[in-house]
Each structure stands twice: as C-alpha cells, then as structure tokens.
Design an enzyme around this catalytic site. Structure first.
Site, PDB file in Angstrom:
ATOM      1  N   ALA A  64       0.798  -1.104   0.035  1.00  0.00           N
ATOM      2  CA  ALA A  64      -0.063   0.021  -0.023  1.00  0.00           C
ATOM      3  C   ALA A  64       0.861   1.285  -0.028  1.00  0.00           C
ATOM      4  CB  ALA A  64      -0.945   0.043   1.001  1.00  0.00           C
ATOM      5  N   GLY A 109       0.930  -5.849   0.754  1.00  0.00           N
ATOM      6  CA  GLY A 109      -0.038  -5.861  -0.553  1.00  0.00           C
ATOM      7  C   GLY A 109       0.554  -6.407  -1.725  1.00  0.00           C
ATOM      8  N   GLU A 112       0.595  -9.955  -1.380  1.00  0.00           N
ATOM      9  CA  GLU A 112      -0.833 -10.549  -1.497  1.00  0.00           C
ATOM     10  C   GLU A 112      -1.325 -10.551  -3.199  1.00  0.00           C
ATOM     11  OE1 GLU A 112      -2.835  -9.519   2.480  1.00  0.00           O
ATOM     12  OE2 GLU A 112      -2.530  -7.764   1.212  1.00  0.00           O
ATOM     13  N   GLU A 132       2.808  -6.453   7.556  1.00  0.00           N
ATOM     14  CA  GLU A 132       1.797  -5.663   8.125  1.00  0.00           C
ATOM     15  C   GLU A 132       1.910  -5.436   9.596  1.00  0.00           C
ATOM     16  OE1 GLU A 132       0.249  -6.620   4.074  1.00  0.00           O
ATOM     17  OE2 GLU A 132       1.437  -7.520   5.670  1.00  0.00           O
TER      18      GLU A 132
END
Length: 252
Positions: A64, A109, A112, A132
C-alpha cells in the site's frame, strides 16, 4: 500519470506493468481501479495468460502507498480493501492464467497481489514479505488465507508473525515461488511460461484452473466430483474434437 501499461509480447499473452518505479510500484487507489478495469476487459476476451509485473528492477510492488493511506479515513481504508479483495478474487476466477513476474521486493499488498496469481516467477534477487504486523495491522488483502493454503500454516505463521523477508530461493523451496529466473529476466521468463499456457486449449486450461481452485477446500471425494464436473464441460467443445483430430493427424 498512467498507473498501468498493457502490452502483448506474445500471441494471447498480455503483459501488465505497474508504472510507479519512483514510489516502488505501490498499491494506490488509482492502480487498483486500473487493474479492475483491465480485468473486466479481458474477461471472455482473447488473452489466455496475463503476466503482471512492476516497473524497474527494485520492486514488483511494495504494498500500500502509505502516504496515501495516512490521508484516508477508516471508512475509506475499508472501501479500498474491499475493492482490492474483489480484484484479487476476480483474478483467481478468470479463465486467463495470471503469472506474477517478480523483480526486487514484493511487500505487504504486493505479496498478496502475487499470491492471487496462478503462478509466480521470481528473479534470484527478489524478496517477498507480509510486513503488516510491523505497522500495527494484519494482512488485509487475503494474505492470512492464501499464504497458508499455498505453503502450509507453519511457514505462513513464520512469514506473517515475524514480518520477515523471504528470499526467492527460500520461497522456491516452500512453493511460494514456482520458477526462478536470473536477475533481470523474471519478465521474459514469465512471458515464456505464459506462451506455454497460451499454446494449449483455452477452455480446458480455464476449466482445469477452476477444478484446482474449487478443490482446494474440498475433501478428496468432493474434489473428484468437482474435477468430474469440469471435465464434463469439455466433452461437447470444438476444442476437444480439434485436439483429437490434431493428434490423429500428427499436427499441432
């Protein structure tokens, strides 16, 4: 500035490049929206394989955009994560095969995003991490669910609870990475892999992808029924008849 470049380096293979090297190809709201638009475009289209990569060799995607995130309200963060989850599920449900080409880092992310792809090609210099917990949150784009299914719960806990970086070589041993490439050659290797996929019968490839995905959470007996269901769908296709004819006539 455009967030995504789309090219066709090989017949029926598309190359999607995240354009954000100065900010390490972070996941912005604009990028997630652009990826969603391209995903809707390829649905039912000619693309049989999609290679996803980041601009430059420093990062596939560093997760992010934290500068953008700091300006978002809690509700805006929830909306962003909802859109991201829908995007990643949509990639998994597409008939086209998605291949992540990782040069440099894939964090948060970014990992991910790679996990939602069907295959992952990493350069020898690539690293992956779900960082995270170091920021006071947990993976919110499916990392706690996709990673254990791919590498097992123990290794997933190792990555998620420590936030540590996993090298491409270690990831290969885990099954997190499917193929290694020399530094700077992840994209060309992934495009070659996409061409191998694209050379096959597209309906069959899509149905095989469905069977693998849907069978992961089933018992063996249920999984065999899923396989049978998807196999049945091939029987009336022109692709199957052409495959038999080509075999008999000793041609492609």
């Amino acid at each position: 500035m455009a967030e995504l470049d789309v090219a066709s380096p090989s017949p029926h293979v598309e190359l999607w490049t995240i354009l954000g090297a100065p900010r390490r190809n972070t996941l912005t709201r604009a990028l997630v929206s652009a990826l969603g638009s391209e995903l809707r475009r390829v649905e039912g289209g000619e693309a049989r394989a999609v290679v996803l990569t980041g601009e430059g060799e420093q990062a596939f995607c560093a997760g992010a955009d934290l500068k953008e995130r700091r300006l978002m309200s809690a509700d805006e963060v929830r909306g962003f994560l909802g859109e991201l989850r829908r995007l990643l599920l949509g990639m998994e449900r597409q008939r086209a095969v998605f291949i992540a080409a990782l040069e440099g880092s894939a964090f948060g992310g970014g990992t991910e995003l790679a996990l939602a792809c069907d295959l992952r090609v990493a350069s020898e210099a690539a690293t992956l991490a779900l960082t995270e917990v170091t920021l006071g949150i947990i993976p919110g784009g499916g990392g706690t669910q996709r990673l254990p299914r791919l590498v097992g719960p123990g290794r997933a806990r190792d990555m998620i609870l420590t936030g540590r970086r996993v090298s491409a070589h270690e990831g290969l041993g885990w099954g997190l990475v499917d193929r290694l490439a020399p530094k700077g050659q992840a994209v060309s290797t992934a495009v070659g892999l996409g061409a191998l996929v694209a050379a096959n019968a597209p309906i069959a490839v899509g149905l095989a992808k469905n069977a693998i995905r849907d069978g992961l959470e089933a018992t063996l007996e249920e999984g065999l029924e899923i396989e049978h269901r998807e196999y049945e769908k091939t029987l009336g296709t022109q692709d199957r008849l052409e495959g038999l004819a080509a075999f008999a006539e000793k041609r492609k």
